[in-house]
Design an enzyme around this catalytic site. Sequence first.
Site, mmCIF file in Angstrom:
data_model
loop_
_atom_site.group_PDB
_atom_site.id
_atom_site.type_symbol
_atom_site.label_atom_id
_atom_site.label_comp_id
_atom_site.label_asym_id
_atom_site.label_seq_id
_atom_site.Cartn_x
_atom_site.Cartn_y
_atom_site.Cartn_z
ATOM 1 N N LYS A 164 0.786 -1.176 0.151
ATOM 2 C CA LYS A 164 -0.015 -0.084 0.007
ATOM 3 C C LYS A 164 0.828 1.232 0.061
ATOM 4 O O LYS A 164 0.587 2.120 -0.760
ATOM 5 C CB LYS A 164 -0.828 0.084 1.191
ATOM 6 C CG LYS A 164 -1.949 -1.103 1.205
ATOM 7 C CD LYS A 164 -2.829 -0.874 2.474
ATOM 8 C CE LYS A 164 -2.226 -0.883 3.908
ATOM 9 N NZ LYS A 164 -1.574 -2.494 3.739
ATOM 10 N N THR A 165 1.817 1.228 0.901
ATOM 11 C CA THR A 165 2.729 2.350 1.105
ATOM 12 C C THR A 165 3.380 2.817 -0.040
ATOM 13 O O THR A 165 3.687 3.726 -0.737
ATOM 14 C CB THR A 165 3.456 2.366 2.229
ATOM 15 O OG1 THR A 165 2.553 2.195 3.451
ATOM 16 C CG2 THR A 165 4.512 3.663 2.465
ATOM 17 N N ASP A 193 -1.986 7.995 4.328
ATOM 18 C CA ASP A 193 -1.721 6.511 4.570
ATOM 19 C C ASP A 193 -2.264 5.962 6.049
ATOM 20 O O ASP A 193 -2.672 6.870 6.690
ATOM 21 C CB ASP A 193 -0.374 6.395 4.510
ATOM 22 C CG ASP A 193 0.305 4.979 4.187
ATOM 23 O OD1 ASP A 193 -0.566 4.093 4.256
ATOM 24 O OD2 ASP A 193 1.544 4.791 4.312
ATOM 25 N N GLU A 194 -2.319 4.783 6.135
ATOM 26 C CA GLU A 194 -2.912 4.359 7.489
ATOM 27 C C GLU A 194 -4.215 5.054 7.944
ATOM 28 O O GLU A 194 -4.090 5.495 8.969
ATOM 29 C CB GLU A 194 -1.660 4.681 8.498
ATOM 30 C CG GLU A 194 -0.446 4.187 8.187
ATOM 31 C CD GLU A 194 -0.302 2.447 8.719
ATOM 32 O OE1 GLU A 194 -1.125 2.171 9.167
ATOM 33 O OE2 GLU A 194 1.031 2.211 8.266
ATOM 34 N N GLN A 250 -5.670 -3.683 10.872
ATOM 35 C CA GLN A 250 -4.698 -2.908 11.409
ATOM 36 C C GLN A 250 -4.949 -1.642 12.419
ATOM 37 O O GLN A 250 -3.995 -0.940 12.593
ATOM 38 C CB GLN A 250 -3.484 -2.542 10.639
ATOM 39 C CG GLN A 250 -2.845 -3.869 9.939
ATOM 40 C CD GLN A 250 -1.429 -3.387 9.252
ATOM 41 O OE1 GLN A 250 -0.494 -2.817 9.551
ATOM 42 N NE2 GLN A 250 -1.853 -3.671 7.763
ATOM 43 N N ARG A 260 5.009 -7.646 10.710
ATOM 44 C CA ARG A 260 6.180 -6.998 10.468
ATOM 45 C C ARG A 260 7.161 -7.733 9.908
ATOM 46 O O ARG A 260 8.091 -7.413 9.460
ATOM 47 C CB ARG A 260 6.546 -6.273 11.967
ATOM 48 C CG ARG A 260 5.831 -5.162 12.429
ATOM 49 C CD ARG A 260 5.315 -4.098 11.630
ATOM 50 N NE ARG A 260 3.856 -4.692 10.946
ATOM 51 C CZ ARG A 260 3.392 -4.265 9.892
ATOM 52 N NH1 ARG A 260 3.884 -3.251 9.217
ATOM 53 N NH2 ARG A 260 2.031 -4.417 9.245
HETATM 54 P P1 ATP Z 1 1.530 -2.189 5.835
HETATM 55 O O1 ATP Z 1 0.030 -2.607 5.913
HETATM 56 O O2 ATP Z 1 2.398 -2.979 6.993
HETATM 57 O O3 ATP Z 1 1.551 -0.722 6.148
HETATM 58 P P2 ATP Z 1 1.977 -2.127 3.067
HETATM 59 O O4 ATP Z 1 0.701 -2.584 2.404
HETATM 60 O O5 ATP Z 1 2.284 -0.406 3.083
HETATM 61 O O6 ATP Z 1 2.224 -2.695 4.543
HETATM 62 P P3 ATP Z 1 4.450 -1.828 1.807
HETATM 63 O O7 ATP Z 1 5.307 -1.598 3.083
HETATM 64 O O8 ATP Z 1 4.270 -0.890 0.904
HETATM 65 O O9 ATP Z 1 3.312 -2.304 2.331
HETATM 66 O O10 ATP Z 1 5.437 -2.936 1.115
HETATM 67 C C1 ATP Z 1 5.793 -4.182 1.753
HETATM 68 C C2 ATP Z 1 6.936 -4.736 1.172
HETATM 69 O O11 ATP Z 1 6.633 -5.417 -0.219
HETATM 70 C C3 ATP Z 1 8.045 -3.789 0.954
HETATM 71 O O12 ATP Z 1 9.115 -4.283 1.071
HETATM 72 C C4 ATP Z 1 7.687 -3.597 -0.581
HETATM 73 O O13 ATP Z 1 8.911 -2.854 -1.164
HETATM 74 C C5 ATP Z 1 7.279 -4.924 -1.097
HETATM 75 N N1 ATP Z 1 6.462 -4.826 -2.342
HETATM 76 C C6 ATP Z 1 5.328 -4.200 -2.598
HETATM 77 N N2 ATP Z 1 4.966 -4.215 -3.796
HETATM 78 C C7 ATP Z 1 5.766 -5.122 -4.450
HETATM 79 C C8 ATP Z 1 5.880 -5.611 -5.816
HETATM 80 N N3 ATP Z 1 4.874 -5.374 -6.576
HETATM 81 N N4 ATP Z 1 6.659 -6.347 -6.026
HETATM 82 C C9 ATP Z 1 7.952 -6.738 -5.148
HETATM 83 N N5 ATP Z 1 8.035 -6.136 -3.842
HETATM 84 C C10 ATP Z 1 6.608 -5.290 -3.545
HETATM 85 MG MG MG Z 2 2.157 0.825 4.698
#
Ligand code: ATP
Ligand code: MG
Length: 696
Positions: A35-36, A214-215, A245, A630
Amino acid sequence: MAAGFDISKLNAAQREAVEALDGPVLILAGAGTGKTRTVTCRMANLLQKGISPEKILAVTFTNKAAREMQERVAGMVDKKAANKLTVCTFHSLCVRLLRNGIERLGYKKNFSICTPGDQTALIKQFIVKRGGIREKIKPGDVLAAISRAKNSDKGLASIEDDLYRTIAEDYTRELQMRNAVDFDDLLLLGEKLLREHSEERAYWQERFRYITVDEFQDTNSLQMSLLKQMVGTPYNVCVVGDDDQSIYGWRGAEVANILQFERFFPDPHVIRLEENYRSTEAVLRVANKLIKGNLGRREKELRPTIPGGALVRLLSFTGDEAEAEWIADEIKAIRREGKRKKTEAKPDAAVMRLIGGGGGAAEEAALADANLRAWEDFAILFRTNTLIRKMEQVFREKDIPYRLVGAQSFYDRREVRDALAYLQVIADPNSDVALLRILNTPPRGIGEVASLALTDWSREHEETVWESLNSESFRAEVSKKAATAIAGFCDEIQNVHDQLIGGHDARDLLEGFLETSGYVEWLMKNQKSDTERDQRRQGLADVYESLERTLGKGKSVQTYLEESLLDPQKDDELEKKQGVTLITLHAAKGLEFPVVFLTGLEEGILPHKRSIEEGTKDEERRLLYVGITRAQERLMLTYCGKRVKWGEEVRSEPSCFIGELDFDWIEEIDYEAMMQEEANDDDLEDFFGGMREMLG
Ligand code: ATP
Ligand code: MG
């Protein structure tokens, strides 16, 4: 513009989100689904499509997250453009709004911001004044009641206890008088400003045409309302979140915001991300099974992209000492296994000897060469701050470098707060709260009596404290000694202030003023040991350094002060620090670490005692879910049979959540039994050895 970002590194749903630039967008997805990363790319895309960076705002949950997001965008597109983006928290956003228009709400433009420390000092004053001492009223309790009341519809009137309410009213009046606001006020006033003043609303809606949050699951109704005021038609707003979350219910966060996004911004483009890129399958399975225990959630797909992985380990210990010792040793052991995907590479014998010897720069240098895991790959997650102490102690004994995140913050350190107050007064002597703080720090003959007379006087005469201090008629009211002290202090302040206005270097002025005013000497004299003196000196040095750095970026002293107050993790100070991360579950949100130790899976800790009383066990389950998700490669869950609490040993029961974990993906280890077995093997070895010797 620079090379741009690589959209081929995103999956189809992520790409869809990155390309949906207009109208409301809701990205609803589980942990680690990118997401982020997606919204960061989306911002880069906005820039690439030619949207001016000044028009783009992103709101993140912490200042650290804001900095990271800005840096990541800078890495993808034109750095200069990225630096013009506004990426900040709701609180710092409100400071911006208020700097622009607080006069409309009856404050003066140069309002100051009260830290929790300032708040406590003020409240104590009124507890004394209203006779609350006899009732043993605690400042923290009153502040909590004030915060709750301010954020409720009925305001202070909702405080039932008469004495509490009176103190709360005193406090509120005092803040207004002193042209100061506290952290709650920032949000309340920011929202009010936009809600009640259409010119302000129009200005900001025009200023930011593209808004990202975000969040989003952790926004409360006030923040939601603020967002509604900020976003102009055609509602170019993108929010990202995960209802699983949501862990700030206790601060009034409303999961309803995310579940009812469409009510506020109709017909959103809803995007779901389902692949998890962060964790191994083992970690995800355990997380998924656990969160299913929550009722009334939106069922979500969360598919692993990294199949298998090491089983999650669940370890029990007899006590917290053993738990901490084991974690420290295990970190050292895993570290030696080497970096990710490079486990084959074995350091040579010389290096291993060095490591065995341990300690010092030589070891560090050797490790860098040796393909060992970085200390930064490890994180230990705790439910509460108090649990961290034991771990710190063991790390110090075992020479493991660590960094504390979200625990004692920069400005909680007394010398830092004092220095910031001095700086605030130099910049604007009319900052009442700061001036009152330094008035008799160090003691300069303006004692409590004079101080009380001063605040009363300034209140009655509707003057700032600075104005009263400078008034001859006030000086006639206090003792001769105090009057002389006041006159001297005022001259000093005026002098330094004039120099600052005259363009003198702020850092030099502050450093000089802290010396000449006798502050540094007094501070040093009041420390018990050389170590403490060094720490204090370091605190001041950190202030000078970060001030210089901020000014070097072309920012003002005022901006520096604001950033320091609002950014408890100020600054790069912590980021510069290397080591294993010790962090609370709440602060760990949004972050990821290759190896995670999640401690204290015990009744009363996780779930927390209060949650059992208040019936918020679901939120605790989400908190554990956040913690588990995490982990990237390895996850260790630990619990103990007893813990030392306030110097006493207390028995602990395993957390009820343990029974909800997916044991197909868990390896259970009873540490004590394991040690016992090993010990028995050793005994046997000794026995046979002894026999051989005898026979031989
Ligand atoms: P959270 O819910 O904990 O905030 P999130 O959904 O924001 O998580 P991110 O932190 O953006 O997730 O990404 C999680 C991990 O996955 C990061 O290391 C990111 O670089 C990797 N990632 C995200 N998308 C891809 C992709 N399409 N291919 C490979 N790696 C990815
Ligand atoms: Mg995030």
